[in-house]
Write a protein that holds these residues in place. Structure first.
Motif, mmCIF file in Angstrom:
data_model
loop_
_atom_site.group_PDB
_atom_site.id
_atom_site.type_symbol
_atom_site.label_atom_id
_atom_site.label_comp_id
_atom_site.label_asym_id
_atom_site.label_seq_id
_atom_site.Cartn_x
_atom_site.Cartn_y
_atom_site.Cartn_z
ATOM 1 N N LEU A 287 0.956 -1.094 -0.086
ATOM 2 C CA LEU A 287 -0.053 0.014 -0.106
ATOM 3 C C LEU A 287 0.766 1.277 -0.018
ATOM 4 O O LEU A 287 1.833 1.257 0.762
ATOM 5 C CB LEU A 287 -0.852 0.132 1.166
ATOM 6 N N PHE A 288 0.308 2.422 -0.718
ATOM 7 C CA PHE A 288 0.897 3.556 -0.608
ATOM 8 C C PHE A 288 1.054 4.128 0.576
ATOM 9 O O PHE A 288 -0.089 3.968 1.496
ATOM 10 C CB PHE A 288 0.588 4.368 -1.844
ATOM 11 N N SER A 289 2.271 4.903 1.051
ATOM 12 C CA SER A 289 2.359 5.599 2.361
ATOM 13 C C SER A 289 1.633 6.818 2.398
ATOM 14 O O SER A 289 1.096 7.527 1.289
ATOM 15 C CB SER A 289 3.935 5.711 2.633
ATOM 16 N N LYS A 290 1.315 7.361 3.665
ATOM 17 C CA LYS A 290 0.999 8.708 3.701
ATOM 18 C C LYS A 290 1.727 9.839 3.004
ATOM 19 O O LYS A 290 1.379 10.783 2.186
ATOM 20 C CB LYS A 290 0.969 9.012 5.068
ATOM 21 N N ALA A 291 3.090 9.729 2.803
ATOM 22 C CA ALA A 291 3.698 10.692 2.320
ATOM 23 C C ALA A 291 3.703 10.400 0.688
ATOM 24 O O ALA A 291 3.733 11.406 0.017
ATOM 25 C CB ALA A 291 5.534 10.562 2.544
#
Length: 412
Positions: A287-291
């Motif tokens: 999954l893609f991170s918050k940043a």
């Protein structure tokens, strides 16, 4: 328009330029043309007005009673408009607390006298209403197809509940396919018109009471947060270009408004056009991170599909290289797509194209685009940015057809 353009050769040149740019927008993407042409006309009418003249014109003006309703006229600075747009974006999103449709109906009932849902406590709620999301900043970073139960035939398909997962949460926190959010009852999401939802949210904000210690009230329907991203282009700033400061929704800010934002806002620096190595996670995380999501939102501002008006906050980060086939969770291998166009891409209804040294572009099917041109969604760009992006797409298409550029069409 004539009096705004002035007279003489300079005015005639400006008129011809305006006509040429308007024609270019109509040829490239009619869905976005109306917005860009309106912006062009608005810029001509506004001219280069000093900040004092702008401040003298802003305010909330009561217009009086008409047909049983009280009318107000609101005039704000572009930077203030960005906060209002961000606030309304949360109200329009059914997957946030502020956008909870049944909750909004209950808040609305405080003003109209209509019956509320009649639930006395948690135990009296129907199963579908229990456990609604409690995070106002739910991030659209899931890359899976939408869950069953969504209604694609609703009046506004973009307002359906997105398949959300909180920012930065990996699969150890929530296994794939496990959704703790129950399906909404049929018809509950869109009973309130967007205009009325926004008024309800605005009134809820005005009537909310802070806690005795001064902290904000608990999250409830109608209470949204406004987070505005401002993109500063250093090269344009050096050349003293007018559009060096633009919000993520495409609102042009004056130098004074940009300086004010830098002084008062919480600054989250986002560096674009670099190698993005700190934001590339490779195969370490699916999954893609918050940043990463923040960087994608700043770079692309909204859905990748040409003409789509879904803002970045309502879009999902989409792997261009399938994870199950060895794809990497890297910025250069991702785009933003709304729920509808995310599903459409995976169904093969259009193709994403990876361009060396550039943002991904879109290739529509031949029946929609016989010319088979590479395209960019310019809806959230300023007119100047949109013209530059269209020129880039034209040049890239020409080089690709001439065999001078190796592009990669992403798998569905």
């Amino acid at each position: 328009m004539r009096k705004d353009l002035g007279e003489g050769k300079a005015a005639e040149a400006k008129k011809q330029q305006l006509q040429a740019e308007s024609a270019a927008f109509l040829r490239s993407e009619p869905k976005s043309a109306r917005k860009h042409i309106n912006d062009l006309v608005a810029q001509v009418k506004a001219g280069k007005r000093p900040l004092k003249a702008l401040l003298d014109g802003i305010g909330i003006f009561k217009r009086g009673m008409r047909k049983g309703l009280v009318e107000y006229l609101v005039r704000v600075l572009p930077s203030q408009s960005a906060y209002i747009d961000a606030y309304f974006a949360n109200l329009d999103n059914p997957s946030t607390v502020a956008g909870n449709r049944q909750g909004l109906k209950d808040v609305d009932a405080q003003f109209t006298g209509e019956d509320t849902n009649g639930w006395d406590d948690e135990g009296s709620k129907p199963d579908w209403a229990k456990g609604r999301p409690g995070d106002e900043d739910v991030e659209d970073i899931e890359d899976d197809p939408p869950e069953e139960g969504l209604n694609p035939d609703a009046e506004d398909p973009h307002s359906q509940a997105d398949d959300h997962r909180p920012e930065g949460e990996d699969e150890d926190h929530q296994p794939e396919g496990d959704s703790s959010e129950p399906e909404p009852a049929s018809g509950e999401w869109e009973e309130l018109k967007p205009e009325r939802r926004r008024l309800v949210g605005f009134m809820a904000l005005l009537m909310s009471e802070r806690k005795p210690n001064g902290s904000p009230p608990d999250q409830q329907a109608g209470l949204a947060s406004s987070q505005v991203s401002i993109i500063l282009d250093w090269e344009k700033l050096q050349r003293k270009m007018e559009d060096f400061a633009v919000t993520s929704s495409g609102i042009l800010l004056s130098p004074g408004e940009a300086r004010t934002a830098l002084c008062t806002a919480g600054i989250l620096p986002v560096v674009l056009n670099g190698k993005s190595l700190p934001l590339d996670l490779g195969r370490t995380q699916r999954l893609f991170s918050k940043a990463q999501v923040r960087a994608l939102r700043a770079a692309y501002r909204g859905c990748s599909y040409p003409g789509c008006s879904m803002p970045a906050q309502r879009c999902e980060a989409d792997h261009l290289d399938p994870w199950e086939k060895g794809g990497r969770t890297d910025i250069k291998s991702a785009v933003l797509n709304c729920l509808i166009h995310h599903t459409a891409r995976h169904c093969g209804l259009f193709q994403a194209v990876k361009i060396p040294g550039s943002r991904p572009m879109v290739l529509l099917p031949p029946e929609l685009d016989p010319e088979q041109k590479l395209r960019i969604n310019t809806y959230f760009m300023t007119p100047a940015e949109a013209l530059e992006a269209e020129a880039l797409a034209e040049e890239t298409t020409a080089r690709w057809r001439a065999g001078l550029l190796d592009v990669e069409i992403a798998e569905p």
